[in-house]
Design a protein around this motif. Structure first.
Motif, PDB file in Angstrom:
ATOM      1  N   ILE A  34     -16.078 -28.756  48.199  1.00  0.00           N
ATOM      2  CA  ILE A  34     -16.934 -28.293  47.104  1.00  0.00           C
ATOM      3  C   ILE A  34     -18.244 -29.070  47.093  1.00  0.00           C
ATOM      4  N   VAL A  97     -17.171 -30.461  37.909  1.00  0.00           N
ATOM      5  CA  VAL A  97     -16.002 -29.943  38.626  1.00  0.00           C
ATOM      6  C   VAL A  97     -14.876 -30.964  38.494  1.00  0.00           C
ATOM      7  N   ASN A  99     -11.714 -31.870  39.583  1.00  0.00           N
ATOM      8  CA  ASN A  99     -10.900 -31.485  40.734  1.00  0.00           C
ATOM      9  C   ASN A  99      -9.853 -32.515  41.143  1.00  0.00           C
ATOM     10  N   LEU A 148     -15.881 -26.491  35.602  1.00  0.00           N
ATOM     11  CA  LEU A 148     -14.835 -25.929  36.452  1.00  0.00           C
ATOM     12  C   LEU A 148     -13.669 -26.897  36.537  1.00  0.00           C
ATOM     13  N   ALA A 241     -16.051 -21.957  43.976  1.00  0.00           N
ATOM     14  CA  ALA A 241     -16.691 -22.908  43.070  1.00  0.00           C
ATOM     15  C   ALA A 241     -18.207 -22.749  43.059  1.00  0.00           C
TER      16      ALA A 241
END
Length: 284
Positions: A34, A97, A99, A148, A241
């Motif tokens: 990403i 993000v 993650n 996200l 993403a």
């Protein structure tokens, strides 16, 4: 140098031009992909991880548009400092993000400990809460932003992962939906991404018993995908993403995007066309 488990996919250049993003768990696997893709698309990216040497190496490869920041995602002070650094360095935060993750303990439910539960929920759910909280703190005054979170097909359907992993990933989906309902008032979007079987060091540790054996994991996954000839790679998740972070997805919020090759549709793994049963030939 690009990792051998990456694959170039079609993209439109500069979709994230002038945007600022933070990616946690960015030293390897999906997070690394990403971060790489966002830099390729024009973003300035802060890569956050506890794996300092790997994270610094990735950021170094990406050049001036990337910076590595040591961050324990279970620590609120670390997350606060990470978000503040993005704003201090670049004046804003356009995409957070969340993650970072672990598989955690697996086994029968009656064999799992409270410590196992605490680890899974801390890394997989608490971290998303903290990242979302502090991203919202700086995005609300902006009146814009995208948050996200990486969840999993294990958070959508039963039977795809260890109990505690699945529970935490389900929580990520619920948190994302609720946060999206609140933050829409400020023009902020929140979306969860649910990968299926993706070739990463984390999955390699489980499938091949060695987080570095991506080749064996790739070979194993060839028979574990509904999409013949296409296995899941980190760049597949990264492509989702990037799109979600871009203005192209400006009307997408509060949902979960599946990147699983169709596994959660009930599609069978590695079927040949002649094996499709009632779908193989017309029947009336």
């Amino acid at each position: 140098m690009q990792r051998n488990y990456s694959r170039e996919v079609g993209r439109v250049a500069n979709r994230l031009r002038d945007k600022v993003a933070v990616v946690t768990g960015a030293a390897s696997g999906i997070g690394e992909a990403i971060a790489r893709s966002m830099v390729e698309e024009g973003a300035s990216v802060l890569l956050a991880d506890i794996a300092d040497s790997k994270g610094k190496a990735v950021a170094g490869e990406l050049g001036d548009s990337a910076e590595f920041v040591h961050c324990d995602v279970t620590s609120e002070s670390d997350i606060r400092a990470l978000v503040d650094r993005a704003v201090d360095q670049h004046g804003r935060l356009d995409c957070m993000v969340n993650n970072a993750g672990v598989v955690g303990a697996s086994g029968p439910i009656d064999a799992l400990s409270v410590d196992d539960f605490e680890l899974a929920t801390s890394v997989l759910l608490r971290s998303v809460f903290l990242g979302t909280k502090h991203a919202a703190r700086v995005m609300k005054p902006q009146g814009s932003g995208v948050i996200l979170a990486t969840t999993s097909i294990a958070g959508v359907q039963g039977g795809w992962g260890p109990h505690l992993y699945a529970a935490a990933k389900s929580g990520v989906i619920g948190l994302t939906r609720n946060v999206a309902a609140e933050l829409a008032t400020w023009g902020i979007r929140a979306v969860a991404i649910a990968p299926g079987k993706i070739v990463t060091p984390m999955t390699a540790g489980r499938v091949a018993g060695d987080s570095n054996d991506l080749a064996a994991t790739t070979e194993a996954f060839k028979s574990r995908t509904p999409l013949r000839g296409h296995i899941g790679l980190p760049r597949d998740v990264a492509a989702a993403a990037v799109w979600l972070a871009s203005d192209e997805a400006g009307f997408v919020s509060g949902t979960t995007i599946m990147v699983d090759g169709g596994l959660t549709t009930g599609s069978k793994e590695n079927l040949a066309p002649e094996d499709l049963g009632s779908w193989a030939q017309p029947q009336r």
